[in-house]
Write a protein that holds these residues in place. Structure first.
Motif, PDB file in Angstrom:
ATOM      1  N   SER A 180       0.815  -1.220   0.000  1.00  0.00           N
ATOM      2  CA  SER A 180       0.000   0.000   0.000  1.00  0.00           C
ATOM      3  C   SER A 180       0.847   1.267   0.000  1.00  0.00           C
ATOM      4  O   SER A 180       0.376   2.331  -0.420  1.00  0.00           O
ATOM      5  CB  SER A 180      -0.938   0.003   1.210  1.00  0.00           C
ATOM      6  OG  SER A 180      -0.201  -0.013   2.418  1.00  0.00           O
ATOM      7  N   TRP A 181       2.098   1.185   0.447  1.00  0.00           N
ATOM      8  CA  TRP A 181       2.942   2.386   0.465  1.00  0.00           C
ATOM      9  C   TRP A 181       3.271   2.881  -0.940  1.00  0.00           C
ATOM     10  O   TRP A 181       3.643   4.043  -1.118  1.00  0.00           O
ATOM     11  CB  TRP A 181       4.233   2.101   1.227  1.00  0.00           C
ATOM     12  CG  TRP A 181       4.034   1.991   2.711  1.00  0.00           C
ATOM     13  CD1 TRP A 181       2.878   2.244   3.408  1.00  0.00           C
ATOM     14  CD2 TRP A 181       5.008   1.602   3.682  1.00  0.00           C
ATOM     15  NE1 TRP A 181       3.072   2.028   4.748  1.00  0.00           N
ATOM     16  CE2 TRP A 181       4.368   1.633   4.952  1.00  0.00           C
ATOM     17  CE3 TRP A 181       6.340   1.224   3.611  1.00  0.00           C
ATOM     18  CZ2 TRP A 181       5.032   1.301   6.130  1.00  0.00           C
ATOM     19  CZ3 TRP A 181       7.009   0.892   4.779  1.00  0.00           C
ATOM     20  CH2 TRP A 181       6.359   0.931   6.027  1.00  0.00           C
ATOM     21  N   GLN A 184       0.860   5.715  -1.670  1.00  0.00           N
ATOM     22  CA  GLN A 184       0.685   6.737  -0.640  1.00  0.00           C
ATOM     23  C   GLN A 184       1.833   7.734  -0.703  1.00  0.00           C
ATOM     24  O   GLN A 184       3.000   7.339  -0.727  1.00  0.00           O
ATOM     25  CB  GLN A 184       0.630   6.090   0.754  1.00  0.00           C
ATOM     26  CG  GLN A 184      -0.559   5.166   0.957  1.00  0.00           C
ATOM     27  CD  GLN A 184      -0.473   4.385   2.257  1.00  0.00           C
ATOM     28  OE1 GLN A 184       0.504   4.469   2.994  1.00  0.00           O
ATOM     29  NE2 GLN A 184      -1.507   3.603   2.539  1.00  0.00           N
ATOM     30  N   GLU A 188       1.641   5.214   5.593  1.00  0.00           N
ATOM     31  CA  GLU A 188       0.831   5.064   6.802  1.00  0.00           C
ATOM     32  C   GLU A 188       1.291   3.819   7.554  1.00  0.00           C
ATOM     33  O   GLU A 188       1.198   2.706   7.047  1.00  0.00           O
ATOM     34  CB  GLU A 188      -0.648   4.952   6.434  1.00  0.00           C
ATOM     35  CG  GLU A 188      -1.213   6.198   5.758  1.00  0.00           C
ATOM     36  CD  GLU A 188      -2.675   6.034   5.384  1.00  0.00           C
ATOM     37  OE1 GLU A 188      -3.256   4.982   5.738  1.00  0.00           O
ATOM     38  OE2 GLU A 188      -3.221   6.946   4.742  1.00  0.00           O
TER      39      GLU A 188
END
Length: 222
Positions: A180-181, A184, A188
């Motif tokens: 997921s980074w 982003q 997070e």
């Protein structure tokens, strides 16, 4: 003939005693921390605490730059794209300073080296380890190395190379791949697995500025 009762066969709920305490909510399921293929159950690997006095290859060095007094920890990438910016954001500006790819000069700064787990990154770690082992970073408090995964999976050859470089520096941590980074702008930490979260917390504690509790001896008036 009377109509059949609609309540036949249906169980009424058990009466609730208002004088008894309510049943406690179910306990949350504890997230298990998986065993790491490099570190086992530990968060960091331990190497030599001090330089071994081994002569470095001719011309071996790390780029340096002058820096002012700084209580926080400098995050220094051993190559471009090592993950310094991401780690600095995760640790927070109260703890870490993004130093790019140059080791600071001046005072005795705290430094964490950062590298990826690909071949170029591990080769850079090898060179940095030779420089440190030769005593060329004696003016630096080297906390260790953070290896940042360069992909979602690491092959056997990479794992073997990682184990070799993990024996060079005082301590080595690993930040696993967090998919997921990639999408982003600011990573997070809540999206990361438990092992990554605990590793970041440990790095924060180690890299945080020291607090000195000084007492003033004013003496007694005569």
């Amino acid at each position: 003939m009377s109509a059949p009762s609609l309540s036949r066969g249906r169980k009424d709920p058990a009466p609730v005693n208002p004088f008894l305490p309510a049943a406690p909510p179910p306990e949350p399921v504890q997230e298990a921390m998986p065993v790491d293929e490099l570190l086992g159950e530990d968060l960091a690997a331990t190497g030599p605490a001090r330089p071994l006095g081994i002569q470095a290859p001719v011309g071996a060095s790390l780029p340096r730059t002058f820096a002012g007094p700084e209580a926080r920890t400098y995050m220094v990438g051993l190559h471009g794209g090592a993950g310094v910016t991401t780690l600095t954001q995760l640790l927070g500006e109260q703890v870490a300073v993004d130093a790019g790819t140059k080791v600071p000069l001046g005072g005795t700064p705290k430094v964490l080296l950062v590298a990826r787990t690909h071949a170029a990154g591990l080769a850079a770690v090898q060179r940095a380890g030779q420089v440190w082992a030769a005593g060329q970073l004696s003016d630096v408090e080297l906390l260790g190395l953070v290896l940042v995964d360069d992909g979602p999976r690491i092959g056997k050859a990479q794992l073997s190379a990682c184990r070799q470089v993990m024996q060079i520096l005082p301590r080595t941590w690993r930040i696993g791949w967090v998919e997921s980074w990639r999408t982003q702008t600011t990573p997070e930490i809540s999206a990361a697995p438990l092992r990554v979260r605990r590793t970041v917390n440990q790095l924060r504690a180690i890299g945080a500025p020291r607090t000195v509790n000084s007492t003033t001896n004013e003496g007694n008036p005569s």
